[in-house]
Design a protein around this motif. Structure first.
Motif, PDB file in Angstrom:
ATOM      1  N   ASP A 195       0.855  -1.185   0.000  1.00 13.45           N
ATOM      2  CA  ASP A 195       0.000   0.000   0.000  1.00 13.45           C
ATOM      3  C   ASP A 195       0.895   1.240   0.000  1.00 13.45           C
ATOM      4  O   ASP A 195       1.721   1.406   0.894  1.00 13.45           O
ATOM      5  N   GLY A 196       0.755   2.088  -0.996  1.00 11.39           N
ATOM      6  CA  GLY A 196       1.574   3.289  -1.061  1.00 11.39           C
ATOM      7  C   GLY A 196       2.708   3.144  -2.052  1.00 11.39           C
ATOM      8  O   GLY A 196       2.758   2.197  -2.841  1.00 11.39           O
ATOM      9  N   PRO A 197       3.667   4.094  -2.006  1.00 13.50           N
ATOM     10  CA  PRO A 197       4.748   4.095  -3.003  1.00 13.50           C
ATOM     11  C   PRO A 197       5.689   2.910  -2.845  1.00 13.50           C
ATOM     12  O   PRO A 197       5.925   2.429  -1.733  1.00 13.50           O
ATOM     13  N   TYR A 198       6.194   2.442  -3.973  1.00 11.87           N
ATOM     14  CA  TYR A 198       7.225   1.406  -3.971  1.00 11.87           C
ATOM     15  C   TYR A 198       8.600   2.092  -3.947  1.00 11.87           C
ATOM     16  O   TYR A 198       8.701   3.300  -4.110  1.00 11.87           O
ATOM     17  N   GLY A 199       9.648   1.313  -3.752  1.00 11.90           N
ATOM     18  CA  GLY A 199      10.984   1.866  -3.867  1.00 11.90           C
ATOM     19  C   GLY A 199      11.825   1.828  -2.618  1.00 11.90           C
ATOM     20  O   GLY A 199      12.982   2.236  -2.652  1.00 11.90           O
TER      21      GLY A 199
END
Length: 465
Positions: free
Chosen positions: A35-39
């Protein structure tokens, strides 16, 4: 709509991705939910962009020594703050892209959405039910911000927002002087920003050795103002700035405030109440650090959400342990590595092995060395810092160290290896120390320990044939 999985992993940061790779070696019936940004936190807002900022600031600060080296014209050097921030983002994006390469290879087993337990071993994501035999929770953490500070909008930022700044402010208060607060504070001061560092404790960067802590305070104080042993309150001014007032009566007006108060584990809205857990003290008290299992449940926890050792190599280890055990019928315990922390300040602050505070009351000897007068640091015009090493008085076994010295990361790695191998100080002294290197300072500190050991006789630090 539903599916079954041998293992479901919640969170695609460093811990989650490492767990996924472990699980996939045993079964392909695994899903990764994010959930939310990857990286990863490290690549996006932590380790990597902060080190770019630190490197730029360190290079710019070296101009102060150019004249003594015979290099002329340093007075004409300037800094373009907007270009600095763009450079940081360019490299940040490169680091994130490398992480995304590995995420893209996961394919349909990667689910973007928020996971929540609706029953034990049953997750709901985007309206889909996932029946999982085992679950790895690797949901990471978020910065701590007092609720009333949100009213200041973009004037109060965290490290999650800092690297998105198009330009640097003229003045900033950094509240919280752990590793990241100290690193950013020193870097910004070197780039011409007026910095006030505020810390509720009287220690910085997690140091517990009073001698090393005082050295760190002295070093930072030469570059930006420190207010220690006090907490801060914020208020708006008519000019649109922020007034920072401390409990000991000091105040200052600044353009921005960086809240560096630590990070909070992301366990909200996971639905863990279906397991009947008491989460009032967080998860870390319920986790076995050697198996990463949560109690005796089919749950494993890894990474910043576990709040055990929120450092990248430890987070990766936790992901590996959690993934290994989640994919198998029998839970295996693993020995954790020697504790090792670095703050990439200048000089670097290193804590390896047991801290000074943890060894209180034990029969230890201390070896120390100032780097103010040391051959290699004199050559580099970096004559500052102090090293303290702790060893058992009877056996001479190396126990721990705290330091703030130039290029301390290499000394720290050397000591960590020695502690992993349970070496004594006498064992270490058999190692060659090349001249002239910073490592010679380590040799001096070790020699001071040998001189204090019980039953130690004078002699050569060499093996007899």
């Amino acid at each position: 709509m539903s599916r079954n999985a041998d293992v479901a992993i919640i969170g695609a940061g460093t811990a989650g991705l490492t767990a996924f790779r472990q699980v996939r070696q045993i079964t392909t019936n695994v899903v990764l939910i994010n959930d939310g940004p990857y990286g990863t936190t490290c690549a996006r807002v932590g380790c990597m962009p902060s080190k770019v900022l630190i490197e730029v600031a360190k290079k710019f600060a070296r101009r102060k020594h150019f004249e003594q080296f015979g290099i002329q014209g340093s007075d004409y050097l300037t800094i373009n703050r907007q270009q600095v921030m763009q450079h940081i983002r360019n490299l940040r994006d490169w680091f994130v892209a490398r992480v995304m390469d590995s995420v893209d290879k996961i394919g349909e087993k990667n689910i973007s959405g928020r996971a929540r337990f609706i029953e034990p071993q049953v997750l709901e994501v985007n309206g889909e039910k996932i029946y999982a035999q085992k679950v790895v929770i690797a949901t990471g953490s978020r910065p701590v911000v007092p609720p009333d500070w949100y009213s200041f909008g973009e004037q109060v930022i965290t490290t999650d927002q800092f690297f998105e700044l198009a330009d640097l402010p003229d003045s900033i208060a950094i509240i919280g002087l752990g590793a990241i607060g100290s690193e950013i504070g020193q870097s910004l001061a070197r780039l011409g920003v007026k910095v006030i560092g505020i810390e509720q404790q009287t220690q910085v960067c997690g140091l517990t050795d009073p001698a090393v802590n005082q050295i760190a305070i002295n070093e930072f104080s030469q570059e930006f103002e420190l207010w220690l042993g006090t907490s801060a309150q914020l208020s708006k001014t008519d000019s649109g700035q922020i007034k920072v007032t401390t409990t000991d009566g000091r105040s200052i007006t600044v353009d921005k405030v960086l809240a560096a108060l630590g990070r909070r584990p992301n366990i909200d809205n996971l639905g863990l109440e279906v397991f009947g857990l008491d989460l009032s003290q967080g998860l870390n008290q319920l986790i076995n650090p050697n198996t990463m299992q949560l109690g005796d449940l089919p749950l494993f926890v890894a990474g910043d959400v576990a709040s055990l050792r929120p450092i990248l190599h430890e987070v990766a280890d936790e992901g590996a342990i959690a993934g290994y055990n989640a994919a198998r019928a029998t839970v295996t315990a693993f020995k954790r590595r020697v504790p090792f922390r670095i703050a990439f300040t200048d000089p670097q602050i290193i804590i390896v092995g047991a801290t000074f505070a943890e060894l209180a009351g034990q029969n230890i000897v201390i070896g120390e060395r100032s780097f103010v007068v040391q051959g290699r640091t004199k050559v580099m015009a970096r004559t500052h810092g102090h090293l303290r090493i702790y060893a058992d008085r009877h056996s001479g076994q190396l126990l721990g160290s705290e330091m703030m010295i130039p290029d301390g990361e290499y000394v720290g790695h050397f000591l960590a290896l020695a502690m992993e191998k349970a070496m004594t100080v006498r064992d270490i002294m058999l190692t060659p120390f090349y001249h002239p290197t910073v490592m010679e300072g380590l040799e001096n500190a070790l020699s001071a320990i040998v001189a204090q050991l019980e039953g130690e006789a004078s002699g050569l630090s060499l093996r007899k044939m």
